[in-house]
Design a protein around this motif. Structure first.
Motif, PDB file in Angstrom:
ATOM      1  N   ASP A   1     -11.634  -1.449  -3.262  1.00  0.00           N
ATOM      2  CA  ASP A   1     -12.400  -0.529  -2.421  1.00  0.00           C
ATOM      3  C   ASP A   1     -12.980  -1.229  -1.206  1.00  0.00           C
ATOM      4  O   ASP A   1     -13.023  -0.689  -0.103  1.00  0.00           O
ATOM      5  CB  ASP A   1     -13.541   0.064  -3.266  1.00  0.00           C
ATOM      6  CG  ASP A   1     -13.658   1.564  -3.060  1.00  0.00           C
ATOM      7  OD1 ASP A   1     -12.826   2.107  -2.299  1.00  0.00           O
ATOM      8  OD2 ASP A   1     -14.569   2.172  -3.645  1.00  0.00           O
ATOM      9  N   GLU A   2     -13.405  -2.465  -1.420  1.00  0.00           N
ATOM     10  CA  GLU A   2     -14.048  -3.225  -0.356  1.00  0.00           C
ATOM     11  C   GLU A   2     -13.082  -3.504   0.791  1.00  0.00           C
ATOM     12  O   GLU A   2     -13.406  -3.338   1.957  1.00  0.00           O
ATOM     13  CB  GLU A   2     -14.530  -4.546  -0.956  1.00  0.00           C
ATOM     14  CG  GLU A   2     -15.775  -5.106  -0.321  1.00  0.00           C
ATOM     15  CD  GLU A   2     -16.294  -6.252  -1.176  1.00  0.00           C
ATOM     16  OE1 GLU A   2     -16.172  -7.406  -0.722  1.00  0.00           O
ATOM     17  OE2 GLU A   2     -16.754  -5.983  -2.311  1.00  0.00           O
ATOM     18  N   ARG A   3     -11.857  -3.925   0.423  1.00  0.00           N
ATOM     19  CA  ARG A   3     -10.860  -4.240   1.446  1.00  0.00           C
ATOM     20  C   ARG A   3     -10.163  -2.990   1.973  1.00  0.00           C
ATOM     21  O   ARG A   3      -9.534  -3.020   3.032  1.00  0.00           O
ATOM     22  CB  ARG A   3      -9.792  -5.189   0.877  1.00  0.00           C
ATOM     23  CG  ARG A   3     -10.296  -6.582   0.511  1.00  0.00           C
ATOM     24  CD  ARG A   3      -9.151  -7.605   0.437  1.00  0.00           C
ATOM     25  NE  ARG A   3      -8.039  -7.177  -0.412  1.00  0.00           N
ATOM     26  CZ  ARG A   3      -6.779  -7.087   0.001  1.00  0.00           C
ATOM     27  NH1 ARG A   3      -6.465  -7.397   1.237  1.00  0.00           N
ATOM     28  NH2 ARG A   3      -5.832  -6.694  -0.831  1.00  0.00           N
ATOM     29  N   GLY A   4     -10.194  -1.927   1.165  1.00  0.00           N
ATOM     30  CA  GLY A   4      -9.444  -0.731   1.553  1.00  0.00           C
ATOM     31  C   GLY A   4      -7.950  -0.920   1.391  1.00  0.00           C
ATOM     32  O   GLY A   4      -7.146  -0.261   2.062  1.00  0.00           O
ATOM     33  N   HIS A   5      -7.557  -1.857   0.532  1.00  0.00           N
ATOM     34  CA  HIS A   5      -6.138  -2.143   0.282  1.00  0.00           C
ATOM     35  C   HIS A   5      -5.943  -2.435  -1.197  1.00  0.00           C
ATOM     36  O   HIS A   5      -6.909  -2.679  -1.917  1.00  0.00           O
ATOM     37  CB  HIS A   5      -5.679  -3.378   1.065  1.00  0.00           C
ATOM     38  CG  HIS A   5      -5.644  -3.181   2.547  1.00  0.00           C
ATOM     39  ND1 HIS A   5      -4.732  -2.363   3.167  1.00  0.00           N
ATOM     40  CD2 HIS A   5      -6.413  -3.704   3.529  1.00  0.00           C
ATOM     41  CE1 HIS A   5      -4.946  -2.383   4.481  1.00  0.00           C
ATOM     42  NE2 HIS A   5      -5.970  -3.191   4.730  1.00  0.00           N
ATOM     43  N   TYR A   6      -4.668  -2.455  -1.613  1.00  0.00           N
ATOM     44  CA  TYR A   6      -4.376  -2.879  -2.983  1.00  0.00           C
ATOM     45  C   TYR A   6      -4.357  -4.410  -3.065  1.00  0.00           C
ATOM     46  O   TYR A   6      -3.804  -5.080  -2.180  1.00  0.00           O
ATOM     47  CB  TYR A   6      -3.017  -2.335  -3.439  1.00  0.00           C
ATOM     48  CG  TYR A   6      -3.089  -0.865  -3.796  1.00  0.00           C
ATOM     49  CD1 TYR A   6      -3.427  -0.461  -5.084  1.00  0.00           C
ATOM     50  CD2 TYR A   6      -2.839   0.111  -2.838  1.00  0.00           C
ATOM     51  CE1 TYR A   6      -3.512   0.877  -5.407  1.00  0.00           C
ATOM     52  CE2 TYR A   6      -2.928   1.461  -3.154  1.00  0.00           C
ATOM     53  CZ  TYR A   6      -3.259   1.835  -4.440  1.00  0.00           C
ATOM     54  OH  TYR A   6      -3.350   3.166  -4.758  1.00  0.00           O
TER      55      TYR A   6
ATOM     56  N   ASP B   1       0.824  -1.210   0.000  1.00  0.00           N
ATOM     57  CA  ASP B   1       0.000   0.000   0.000  1.00  0.00           C
ATOM     58  C   ASP B   1       0.862   1.264   0.000  1.00  0.00           C
ATOM     59  O   ASP B   1       0.529   2.254  -0.641  1.00  0.00           O
ATOM     60  CB  ASP B   1      -0.943  -0.003   1.219  1.00  0.00           C
ATOM     61  CG  ASP B   1      -2.029  -1.068   1.102  1.00  0.00           C
ATOM     62  OD1 ASP B   1      -2.194  -1.643   0.009  1.00  0.00           O
ATOM     63  OD2 ASP B   1      -2.711  -1.344   2.118  1.00  0.00           O
ATOM     64  N   MET B   2       1.986   1.232   0.735  1.00  0.00           N
ATOM     65  CA  MET B   2       2.873   2.393   0.774  1.00  0.00           C
ATOM     66  C   MET B   2       3.586   2.605  -0.557  1.00  0.00           C
ATOM     67  O   MET B   2       3.785   3.733  -1.007  1.00  0.00           O
ATOM     68  CB  MET B   2       3.954   2.186   1.846  1.00  0.00           C
ATOM     69  CG  MET B   2       3.506   2.505   3.248  1.00  0.00           C
ATOM     70  SD  MET B   2       4.783   2.050   4.471  1.00  0.00           S
ATOM     71  CE  MET B   2       6.286   2.240   3.545  1.00  0.00           C
ATOM     72  N   CYS B   3       4.011   1.486  -1.166  1.00  0.00           N
ATOM     73  CA  CYS B   3       4.857   1.574  -2.358  1.00  0.00           C
ATOM     74  C   CYS B   3       4.122   2.143  -3.563  1.00  0.00           C
ATOM     75  O   CYS B   3       4.726   2.815  -4.398  1.00  0.00           O
ATOM     76  CB  CYS B   3       5.425   0.204  -2.716  1.00  0.00           C
ATOM     77  SG  CYS B   3       6.758  -0.283  -1.618  1.00  0.00           S
ATOM     78  N   VAL B   4       2.830   1.866  -3.667  1.00  0.00           N
ATOM     79  CA  VAL B   4       2.099   2.273  -4.869  1.00  0.00           C
ATOM     80  C   VAL B   4       2.186   3.791  -5.054  1.00  0.00           C
ATOM     81  O   VAL B   4       2.530   4.286  -6.128  1.00  0.00           O
ATOM     82  CB  VAL B   4       0.633   1.816  -4.801  1.00  0.00           C
ATOM     83  CG1 VAL B   4      -0.148   2.352  -5.991  1.00  0.00           C
ATOM     84  CG2 VAL B   4       0.559   0.292  -4.756  1.00  0.00           C
ATOM     85  N   GLN B   5       1.912   4.523  -3.979  1.00  0.00           N
ATOM     86  CA  GLN B   5       1.961   5.986  -4.076  1.00  0.00           C
ATOM     87  C   GLN B   5       3.404   6.442  -4.352  1.00  0.00           C
ATOM     88  O   GLN B   5       3.634   7.331  -5.174  1.00  0.00           O
ATOM     89  CB  GLN B   5       1.422   6.587  -2.774  1.00  0.00           C
ATOM     90  CG  GLN B   5       1.156   8.079  -2.828  1.00  0.00           C
ATOM     91  CD  GLN B   5       2.389   8.897  -2.504  1.00  0.00           C
ATOM     92  OE1 GLN B   5       3.313   8.428  -1.832  1.00  0.00           O
ATOM     93  NE2 GLN B   5       2.422  10.134  -3.002  1.00  0.00           N
ATOM     94  N   GLN B   6       4.362   5.831  -3.660  1.00  0.00           N
ATOM     95  CA  GLN B   6       5.759   6.244  -3.835  1.00  0.00           C
ATOM     96  C   GLN B   6       6.244   5.972  -5.263  1.00  0.00           C
ATOM     97  O   GLN B   6       7.000   6.758  -5.835  1.00  0.00           O
ATOM     98  CB  GLN B   6       6.652   5.529  -2.803  1.00  0.00           C
ATOM     99  CG  GLN B   6       6.348   5.983  -1.372  1.00  0.00           C
ATOM    100  CD  GLN B   6       7.001   5.116  -0.310  1.00  0.00           C
ATOM    101  OE1 GLN B   6       7.726   4.175  -0.613  1.00  0.00           O
ATOM    102  NE2 GLN B   6       6.748   5.430   0.946  1.00  0.00           N
ATOM    103  N   ALA B   7       5.794   4.864  -5.847  1.00  0.00           N
ATOM    104  CA  ALA B   7       6.181   4.542  -7.229  1.00  0.00           C
ATOM    105  C   ALA B   7       5.626   5.587  -8.191  1.00  0.00           C
ATOM    106  O   ALA B   7       6.292   5.950  -9.170  1.00  0.00           O
ATOM    107  CB  ALA B   7       5.679   3.155  -7.604  1.00  0.00           C
ATOM    108  N   SER B   8       4.433   6.079  -7.907  1.00  0.00           N
ATOM    109  CA  SER B   8       3.833   7.047  -8.825  1.00  0.00           C
ATOM    110  C   SER B   8       4.639   8.351  -8.828  1.00  0.00           C
ATOM    111  O   SER B   8       4.783   8.986  -9.856  1.00  0.00           O
ATOM    112  CB  SER B   8       2.358   7.290  -8.470  1.00  0.00           C
ATOM    113  OG  SER B   8       2.266   8.055  -7.290  1.00  0.00           O
TER     114      SER B   8
END
Lengths: 336, 89
Positions: A279-284, A257-264
């Motif tokens: 969306d349901e889990r609130g996670h990637y 979850d942290m890496c996705v934003q940092q990769a962008s």
């Protein structure tokens, strides 16, 4: 890149605060040793070296802290590989400082393990004869300079996610060592992220190097969190003893979850076509690493296992005369 | 040989235990302590002490050993009643 705050470091600070708060709570001490041990842990206080503790608790900690220490020591090799070829004096100085930190972290951890009654020489021997392991990640090669970036961002990033909860570990010397280590570790992650950011915004060739490094380090970094919870053998008891605070899969998810934003922000791709927000889990949702490969690497059959161990043994042998000379000098001085 | 390391973080503060290390003699222990425990200006002074030279109380006798302190509440100023009107006391 992380905003003004660094939530993981805040967690380290709050672990340190809680350590002091918990120390103020009083725990009734009866004659039942096991009961007192359980009560201290329930009160979130720390077990200290000379306290009574169950044998299995002691053994688990020795195994875990030693493996952690060995990882820091072996972990100097992949990056040591690039010290002489760093692209500038600044990068060389930074890399030297980072590798020196890793030696330091290994030493903090060996010292913490020794408070449990095992001697340093035994720990070194257990690493050299292969009876104790180190993190599988260090058995992968560092092929380009961009790997210094990917290691800092992904490998150190995964290590921090793994290690921050250990600042709350029930064993005092380990918790205190981890607080020190995590504070120092954040520079490691940031310098790696900076390397990748510069490469990703450089020439097309540099950008390609950066993406290639991320492609190679992504799945081995995910594997650093260990086997999935359904196959993890040590977890339940370690949770009850508050050695471990979160499961392997929980920590792996937190990392993704942290890496996705940092990769962008890096404008680099995470090499997973099935990575998407749920969306349901609130996670990637993400693709699991190859756990068969993880087991093979742990058992000794990764790309660099033999090389890493041979180098470690040679370094130990080459240092023999220094240790002997220092001991002889100390003896002669003591006699004089 | 195992050494315990104590560091004074700044002038005016006490030396505090920070960890331990191995070294053949005191001089090397000091140098190692500098490298291992003060890479980020954590201290202005280091003590190293052979671990074998430290005698420690046992946690098993924690209660009896420290017991006499618990029942002497009159050692604390809050034990005393200050008469009304008395200042600066």
């Amino acid at each position: 890149m992380y905003g003004s705050d660094f939530p993981l470091l805040d967690e380290v600070d709050s672990a340190e605060r809680e350590l002091h708060e918990a120390a103020g709570r009083s725990v009734e001490r009866g004659t039942d040793l096991q009961r007192y041990f359980d009560d201290v842990i329930a009160a979130d206080q720390k077990i200290e070296p000379r306290d009574w503790m169950p044998d299995a608790y002691r053994k688990t900690l020795i195994r875990q802290i030693a493996q952690h220490a060995h990882s820091e020591i072996i972990g100097m090799q992949p990056e040591g590989n690039w010290i002489t070829r760093a692209p500038s004096l600044k990068r060389k100085a930074i890399l030297l400082a980072k590798v020196q930190d890793e030696a330091g972290h290994g030493l903090y951890l060996y010292a913490a393990a020794e408070t449990l009654g095992i001697h340093r020489d035994e720990l070194v021997e257990l690493l050299l004869n292969g009876r104790q392991k180190y993190s599988s990640i260090f058995n992968y090669p560092t092929l380009t300079w961009a790997d210094m970036g990917a290691i800092g961002w992904l490998v150190d990033g995964a290590a921090i996610v793994n290690q921050v909860p250990l600042c709350r570990c029930s064993y005092g010397p380990y918790a205190r060592a981890m607080i020190r280590i995590c504070k120092e570790e954040s520079f490691h992650q940031r310098q790696g992220y900076e390397i990748l950011h510069i490469l990703a915004h450089g020439t097309p060739g540099q950008r390609e190097l950066a993406q290639d490094a991320v492609n190679r380090w992504w799945y081995p970094s995910l594997a650093m969190f260990g086997p999935p919870d359904t196959e993890s053998t040590h977890s339940e008891q370690s949770m009850a003893w508050k050695i471990k605070r979160f499961s392997n899969d929980e920590l792996r998810q937190r990392f993704v979850d942290m890496c996705v934003q940092q990769a962008s922000v890096l404008t680099l791709e995470i090499p997973d076509p099935d990575l998407r927000w749920n969306d349901e889990r609130g996670h990637y949702d993400y693709t699991q690493p190859d756990y068969g490969e993880l087991m093979r690497v742990i058992k000794g059959d990764g790309p660099c296992n033999r090389q890493r161990m041979a180098h470690r043994r040679a370094a130990h042998d080459d240092g023999t005369w220094v240790r002997e000379a220092a001991a002889a000098h100390a003896k002669r001085k003591a006699a004089a | 040989m195992l050494w315990e390391v104590f560091i004074r973080p700044r002038r005016g503060l006490s030396h505090t235990h920070v960890g331990s290390l191995h070294a053949p003699d005191a001089e090397m222990a000091l140098r190692n302590a500098r490298d291992v425990y003060t890479r980020r200006q954590e201290g202005v002074s280091i003590w190293v002490i052979p671990a074998s030279a430290i005698s420690a109380s046992s946690p098993d006798e924690k209660d009896s050993f420290f017991d006499p302190a618990a029942d002497k509440v009159y050692r604390h100023p809050t034990f005393y009643e200050v008469p009304e009107g008395a200042a600066h006391i």
